[in-house]
Scaffold this motif. Structure first.
Motif, PDB file in Angstrom:
ATOM      1  N   GLU A  88       0.833  -1.196   0.000  1.00  0.00           N
ATOM      2  CA  GLU A  88       0.000   0.000   0.000  1.00  0.00           C
ATOM      3  C   GLU A  88       0.870   1.249   0.000  1.00  0.00           C
ATOM      4  O   GLU A  88       0.564   2.228  -0.657  1.00  0.00           O
ATOM      5  N   TRP A 101      -4.888   7.429 -17.790  1.00  0.00           N
ATOM      6  CA  TRP A 101      -5.542   7.396 -16.491  1.00  0.00           C
ATOM      7  C   TRP A 101      -6.897   8.087 -16.519  1.00  0.00           C
ATOM      8  O   TRP A 101      -7.784   7.735 -15.758  1.00  0.00           O
ATOM      9  N   CYS A 135      -9.519   5.574 -17.003  1.00  0.00           N
ATOM     10  CA  CYS A 135      -9.523   4.433 -16.085  1.00  0.00           C
ATOM     11  C   CYS A 135     -10.496   4.633 -14.927  1.00  0.00           C
ATOM     12  O   CYS A 135     -10.821   5.757 -14.563  1.00  0.00           O
ATOM     13  N   THR A 136     -10.877   3.518 -14.355  1.00  0.00           N
ATOM     14  CA  THR A 136     -11.536   3.550 -13.046  1.00  0.00           C
ATOM     15  C   THR A 136     -10.430   3.600 -12.002  1.00  0.00           C
ATOM     16  O   THR A 136      -9.248   3.404 -12.324  1.00  0.00           O
ATOM     17  N   ALA A 137     -10.817   3.811 -10.760  1.00  0.00           N
ATOM     18  CA  ALA A 137      -9.817   3.850  -9.690  1.00  0.00           C
ATOM     19  C   ALA A 137      -9.081   2.518  -9.603  1.00  0.00           C
ATOM     20  O   ALA A 137      -7.855   2.491  -9.410  1.00  0.00           O
ATOM     21  N   GLU A 138      -9.779   1.434  -9.775  1.00  0.00           N
ATOM     22  CA  GLU A 138      -9.149   0.112  -9.698  1.00  0.00           C
ATOM     23  C   GLU A 138      -8.166  -0.099 -10.855  1.00  0.00           C
ATOM     24  O   GLU A 138      -7.080  -0.647 -10.669  1.00  0.00           O
ATOM     25  N   GLU A 139      -8.524   0.339 -12.053  1.00  0.00           N
ATOM     26  CA  GLU A 139      -7.631   0.202 -13.205  1.00  0.00           C
ATOM     27  C   GLU A 139      -6.382   1.068 -13.031  1.00  0.00           C
ATOM     28  O   GLU A 139      -5.284   0.671 -13.416  1.00  0.00           O
ATOM     29  N   LEU A 167      -4.971   1.891 -10.125  1.00  0.00           N
ATOM     30  CA  LEU A 167      -4.108   1.199  -9.164  1.00  0.00           C
ATOM     31  C   LEU A 167      -3.393   0.021  -9.809  1.00  0.00           C
ATOM     32  O   LEU A 167      -2.202  -0.191  -9.574  1.00  0.00           O
ATOM     33  N   ALA A 168      -4.096  -0.728 -10.641  1.00  0.00           N
ATOM     34  CA  ALA A 168      -3.471  -1.858 -11.335  1.00  0.00           C
ATOM     35  C   ALA A 168      -2.374  -1.368 -12.280  1.00  0.00           C
ATOM     36  O   ALA A 168      -1.304  -1.973 -12.377  1.00  0.00           O
ATOM     37  N   GLN A 223       0.775  -0.480 -10.408  1.00  0.00           N
ATOM     38  CA  GLN A 223       1.487  -1.615  -9.817  1.00  0.00           C
ATOM     39  C   GLN A 223       2.391  -2.324 -10.820  1.00  0.00           C
ATOM     40  O   GLN A 223       3.256  -3.095 -10.435  1.00  0.00           O
TER      41      GLN A 223
END
Length: 161
Positions: free
Chosen positions: A13, A102, A105-109, A111-112, A115
């Motif tokens: 995190e 970005w 993107c969604t928030a999840e995309e 973050l992916a 990473q």
């Protein structure tokens, strides 16, 4: 706020937060740099053009001086157009790791995407290509301006002789 070394916060995190901060800073730096360049360069290139607009109309110029003033004026206008093209946003080519990507993107995309280490390298390459393209344009605008100013200086000399 997440602090480094906090035993309650997983290391992954912390890495994501650091990457999000860096990504946000990079986007803001690009926006700020572009705005600063456009203002400074357009102002610098417009000063001689403004002087021409104020001084030349209605004044009779010898033939060669008139041609040189015309060449210099056209050169300054072209240099300003090149600068405008340099700072004009290019909104195509949504490269991964870029703010354009970005924005879709969604928030999840997001973050992916942050990473993935390979995507970070691609982002640096993409930003480097943008910077290189901008610097090539700035060099071209500077070269055009130099020729235009030489033409204007020659016009002034021929008018005085």
């Amino acid at each position: 706020m997440i602090l480094e070394g906090d035993p309650l916060v997983p290391k992954e995190e912390l890495d994501i937060d650091a990457r999000l901060d860096a990504a946000g800073a990079a986007v803001l730096a690009e926006i700020s740099r572009t705005d600063a360049k456009s203002g400074v360069l357009l102002t610098a290139f417009s000063l001689p053009l403004a002087a021409l607009v104020a001084a030349v109309p209605g004044k009779p110029l010898p033939g060669l001086s008139a041609v040189l003033v015309g060449v210099g004026t056209v050169g300054l206008v072209v240099a300003m157009l090149v600068v405008l093209l340099v700072v004009r946003p290019r909104l195509g080519g949504h490269a991964r790791g870029s703010f354009l990507y970005w924005s879709l993107c969604t928030a999840e995309e997001l973050l992916a995407d942050l990473q993935a280490p390979a995507d970070r390298a691609a982002h640096v390459v993409h930003l480097s290509q943008i910077a290189r393209r901008k610097y090539r344009g700035l060099r071209l605008a500077s070269d055009i301006t130099a020729v235009a100013l030489v033409a204007l200086a020659a016009a002034l000399l021929t008018a005085l002789i």
